[in-house]
Design a protein around this motif. Structure first.
Motif, PDB file in Angstrom:
ATOM      1  N   ALA A   1       1.068  -1.114   0.167  1.00 20.36           N
ATOM      2  CA  ALA A   1      -0.009  -0.020  -0.001  1.00 20.36           C
ATOM      3  C   ALA A   1       0.826   1.416  -0.101  1.00 20.36           C
ATOM      4  CB  ALA A   1      -0.920   0.078   1.234  1.00 20.36           C
ATOM      5  N   SER A   2       1.143   2.087  -0.952  1.00 20.87           N
ATOM      6  CA  SER A   2       1.888   3.167  -1.185  1.00 20.87           C
ATOM      7  C   SER A   2       1.653   4.001   0.167  1.00 20.87           C
ATOM      8  CB  SER A   2       1.575   4.096  -2.549  1.00 20.87           C
ATOM      9  OG  SER A   2       2.323   4.951  -2.467  1.00 20.87           O
ATOM     10  N   THR A   3       3.065   4.476   0.448  1.00 26.32           N
ATOM     11  CA  THR A   3       3.277   5.397   1.605  1.00 26.32           C
ATOM     12  C   THR A   3       3.368   6.790   0.907  1.00 26.32           C
ATOM     13  OG1 THR A   3       5.837   5.207   1.519  1.00 26.32           O
ATOM     14  CG2 THR A   3       4.420   3.551   3.042  1.00 26.32           C
ATOM     15  N   SER A   4       3.036   6.852  -0.451  1.00 28.74           N
ATOM     16  CA  SER A   4       3.307   8.209  -1.123  1.00 28.74           C
ATOM     17  C   SER A   4       2.481   9.100  -0.869  1.00 28.74           C
ATOM     18  CB  SER A   4       3.590   7.997  -2.339  1.00 28.74           C
ATOM     19  OG  SER A   4       2.482   7.481  -3.082  1.00 28.74           O
ATOM     20  N   MET A   5       2.679  10.498  -1.157  1.00 28.63           N
ATOM     21  CA  MET A   5       1.748  11.468  -1.411  1.00 28.63           C
ATOM     22  C   MET A   5       1.918  11.956  -2.810  1.00 28.63           C
ATOM     23  SD  MET A   5       3.712  13.485   2.042  1.00 28.63           S
ATOM     24  CE  MET A   5       2.799  15.140   1.703  1.00 28.63           C
ATOM     25  N   ILE A   6       1.252  13.031  -3.191  1.00 31.37           N
ATOM     26  CA  ILE A   6       1.291  13.454  -4.480  1.00 31.37           C
ATOM     27  C   ILE A   6       2.515  13.311  -5.163  1.00 31.37           C
ATOM     28  CG2 ILE A   6       0.793  15.068  -6.114  1.00 31.37           C
ATOM     29  CD1 ILE A   6      -1.600  15.949  -4.041  1.00 31.37           C
ATOM     30  N   ASP A   7       3.660  13.982  -4.496  1.00 31.83           N
ATOM     31  CA  ASP A   7       5.070  13.921  -5.061  1.00 31.83           C
ATOM     32  C   ASP A   7       5.779  13.262  -3.920  1.00 31.83           C
ATOM     33  OD1 ASP A   7       4.791  15.646  -7.105  1.00 31.83           O
ATOM     34  OD2 ASP A   7       4.510  17.255  -5.785  1.00 31.83           O
TER      35      ASP A   7
ATOM     36  N   VAL B   1       8.578  11.509  -1.783  1.00 37.36           N
ATOM     37  CA  VAL B   1       9.693  11.912  -1.227  1.00 37.36           C
ATOM     38  C   VAL B   1      10.917  10.986  -1.917  1.00 37.36           C
ATOM     39  CG1 VAL B   1      11.289  12.230   0.822  1.00 37.36           C
ATOM     40  CG2 VAL B   1       8.950  12.780   0.864  1.00 37.36           C
ATOM     41  N   ILE B   2      10.571   9.507  -1.935  1.00 31.82           N
ATOM     42  CA  ILE B   2      11.574   8.533  -2.604  1.00 31.82           C
ATOM     43  C   ILE B   2      10.793   7.671  -3.085  1.00 31.82           C
ATOM     44  CG2 ILE B   2      13.148   6.548  -1.899  1.00 31.82           C
ATOM     45  CD1 ILE B   2      13.589   7.701   0.666  1.00 31.82           C
ATOM     46  N   SER B   3      11.124   7.342  -4.357  1.00 29.05           N
ATOM     47  CA  SER B   3      10.482   6.413  -5.218  1.00 29.05           C
ATOM     48  C   SER B   3      11.588   5.419  -6.057  1.00 29.05           C
ATOM     49  CB  SER B   3       9.622   6.975  -6.391  1.00 29.05           C
ATOM     50  OG  SER B   3      10.300   7.935  -7.248  1.00 29.05           O
ATOM     51  N   THR B   4      11.243   4.125  -6.070  1.00 30.14           N
ATOM     52  CA  THR B   4      12.095   3.081  -6.712  1.00 30.14           C
ATOM     53  C   THR B   4      11.349   2.252  -7.974  1.00 30.14           C
ATOM     54  OG1 THR B   4      11.933   1.447  -5.098  1.00 30.14           O
ATOM     55  CG2 THR B   4      13.679   3.071  -4.700  1.00 30.14           C
TER      56      THR B   4
ATOM     57  N   SER C   1      15.467   1.971 -11.336  1.00 27.86           N
ATOM     58  CA  SER C   1      15.826   3.238 -10.974  1.00 27.86           C
ATOM     59  C   SER C   1      15.376   3.736  -9.659  1.00 27.86           C
ATOM     60  CB  SER C   1      15.186   4.226 -12.141  1.00 27.86           C
ATOM     61  OG  SER C   1      13.752   3.986 -12.224  1.00 27.86           O
ATOM     62  N   ALA C   2      15.801   5.117  -9.364  1.00 27.90           N
ATOM     63  CA  ALA C   2      15.422   5.626  -7.976  1.00 27.90           C
ATOM     64  C   ALA C   2      15.538   6.939  -8.073  1.00 27.90           C
ATOM     65  CB  ALA C   2      15.988   5.117  -6.814  1.00 27.90           C
ATOM     66  N   ARG C   3      14.342   7.590  -7.368  1.00 25.69           N
ATOM     67  CA  ARG C   3      14.474   9.026  -7.204  1.00 25.69           C
ATOM     68  C   ARG C   3      14.167   9.231  -5.930  1.00 25.69           C
ATOM     69  NH1 ARG C   3      14.040  11.127 -12.265  1.00 25.69           N
ATOM     70  NH2 ARG C   3      13.247  13.658 -11.618  1.00 25.69           N
ATOM     71  N   VAL C   4      15.150  10.708  -5.418  1.00 26.09           N
ATOM     72  CA  VAL C   4      15.048  11.223  -4.061  1.00 26.09           C
ATOM     73  C   VAL C   4      14.715  12.742  -4.285  1.00 26.09           C
ATOM     74  CG1 VAL C   4      16.265  11.279  -1.941  1.00 26.09           C
ATOM     75  CG2 VAL C   4      16.752   9.280  -3.367  1.00 26.09           C
ATOM     76  N   LEU C   5      13.641  13.142  -3.617  1.00 25.99           N
ATOM     77  CA  LEU C   5      13.189  14.395  -3.579  1.00 25.99           C
ATOM     78  C   LEU C   5      13.153  14.943  -5.254  1.00 25.99           C
ATOM     79  CD1 LEU C   5      15.384  15.766  -0.790  1.00 25.99           C
ATOM     80  CD2 LEU C   5      13.028  15.452  -0.614  1.00 25.99           C
ATOM     81  N   GLY C   6      12.771  14.223  -6.002  1.00 22.89           N
ATOM     82  CA  GLY C   6      12.700  14.342  -7.406  1.00 22.89           C
ATOM     83  C   GLY C   6      13.710  14.450  -8.219  1.00 22.89           C
ATOM     84  N   HIS C   7      14.885  13.958  -7.668  1.00 20.07           N
ATOM     85  CA  HIS C   7      16.264  13.711  -8.155  1.00 20.07           C
ATOM     86  C   HIS C   7      16.441  12.329  -8.545  1.00 20.07           C
ATOM     87  CE1 HIS C   7      17.214  18.089  -7.138  1.00 20.07           C
ATOM     88  NE2 HIS C   7      17.046  17.826  -5.814  1.00 20.07           N
ATOM     89  N   ASP C   8      16.942  12.034  -9.884  1.00 20.64           N
ATOM     90  CA  ASP C   8      17.555  10.811 -10.392  1.00 20.64           C
ATOM     91  C   ASP C   8      18.694  10.459  -9.518  1.00 20.64           C
ATOM     92  OD1 ASP C   8      18.387   8.543 -11.630  1.00 20.64           O
ATOM     93  OD2 ASP C   8      17.541   9.257 -13.476  1.00 20.64           O
TER      94      ASP C   8
END
Length: 318
Positions: free
Chosen positions: A6-12, A14-17, A69-76
């Protein structure tokens, strides 16, 4: 392995992989890990070797993944690792402190390396060392610090540059129970009082139940589950019953309840009663059974889920 997510994300997030994999040849530390993490305090839990530290190193751009791939605070992480390290605070698991430098000098130096001017670095270092409880010890050499003080110094350097995100790798490692509780309180404050998103790792499941808004569970490099902590701790429908005395009294009650048709088993000093058929008043049955046996009832409470249960459930899907 089946991963309940279950995604812990918000709209943007903080971390995504996406499909993140780290294959060392003989060992796969991460296997196609895809997740999103939002604000608040997120606990990353798993046994030693589950892939927690490997994930953090990849997110910091310190290690290149085999795939994904992974992004942190919108950065690759593949193209902007310098920017990620500039805005992220990192507390490593292992001792990395110079023994011949005092805490004030060390934290000021790290603040200067992060780009703060000298005066601002000294002011920030004083504030942060006070926050973590090292104000009176800030001029002592780090080599003379206890384990708890060293952990606090590592936490201070991770916070001194006012990061937008903090990675804390096993911050309670080696601490006694009192110091562990104090550290967990600090971690919780970072995420709540200061509004800084936190990713904190631990192999001690109970710790993360207490301080995390979300929990990500890794098992052998696989994502086992990711969801709000409250979803792990929902009531199971079972009851926990405790009576005064020891194992003899507990087993006496358990046997009597089993004879009355309930499914129950011991759990520490208590008896766990599985959900009963509709129409059966379990609370009344427990009360009457305790009275008939001449025992003293200590408590009856709903049994909530625990993070340990996720590993038990996950093992059935392997």
């Amino acid at each position: 392995m089946s991963a309940e997510t279950a995604s812990t994300s918000m709209i943007d997030p903080v971390i995504s992989t996406a499909g993140l994999t780290m294959d060392y040849g003989r060992v796969v530390a991460l296997h196609e890990l895809s997740l999103e993490i939002g604000g608040g305090v997120t606990g990353l839990v798993g046994a030693n070797g589950a892939g927690k530290s490997t994930l953090i190193k990849i997110l910091l751009g310190l290690q290149e993944p085999s795939a994904g791939s992974a992004r942190v605070l919108g950065h690759d992480v593949a193209t902007a690792s310098d920017e990620i390290r500039r805005v992220v605070g990192y507390m490593p698991e292992h001792d990395c402190l110079p023994p011949d430098v005092n805490a004030s000098e060390f934290v000021v130096h790290l603040a200067r390396m992060s780009g703060l001017p000298a005066a601002a670095a000294r002011e920030r270092a004083a504030d942060i060392l006070r926050l973590v409880g090292l104000d009176e010890e800030r001029y002592r050499l780090l080599g003379g610090y206890s384990t708890g003080m060293k952990q606090r110094a590592k936490l201070a350097q991770a916070l001194v540059h006012d990061p937008s995100l903090v990675f804390l790798d096993e911050p309670t490692n080696g601490l006694d129970p009192a110091s562990r509780l104090e550290m967990l309180t600090l971690v919780r404050r970072i995420g709540t009082d200061f509004g800084i998103p936190v990713l904190v790792t631990s192999h001690l499941l109970g710790e993360l139940e207490k301080i995390s808004d979300y929990v990500v569970i890794l098992d052998g490099g696989h994502l086992l589950r990711s969801s709000a902590t409250s979803q792990f701790l929902d009531a199971t429908g079972a009851l926990l019953v405790e009576v005064l005395g020891g194992d003899v009294e507990r087993d006496q009650l358990g046997n009597a309840l089993a004879e009355a048709g309930l499914t129950c088993r011991p759990r520490g000093a208590m008896v766990t009663i599985d959900p009963a058929p509709d129409g059966l008043d379990v609370h009344r049955l427990v009360r009457d059974t305790v009275a008939d046996l001449g025992l003293a009832l200590v408590r009856v409470q709903a049994d909530q889920g625990h993070l340990e249960d996720v590993f038990t459930e996950g093992a059935h899907h392997v």
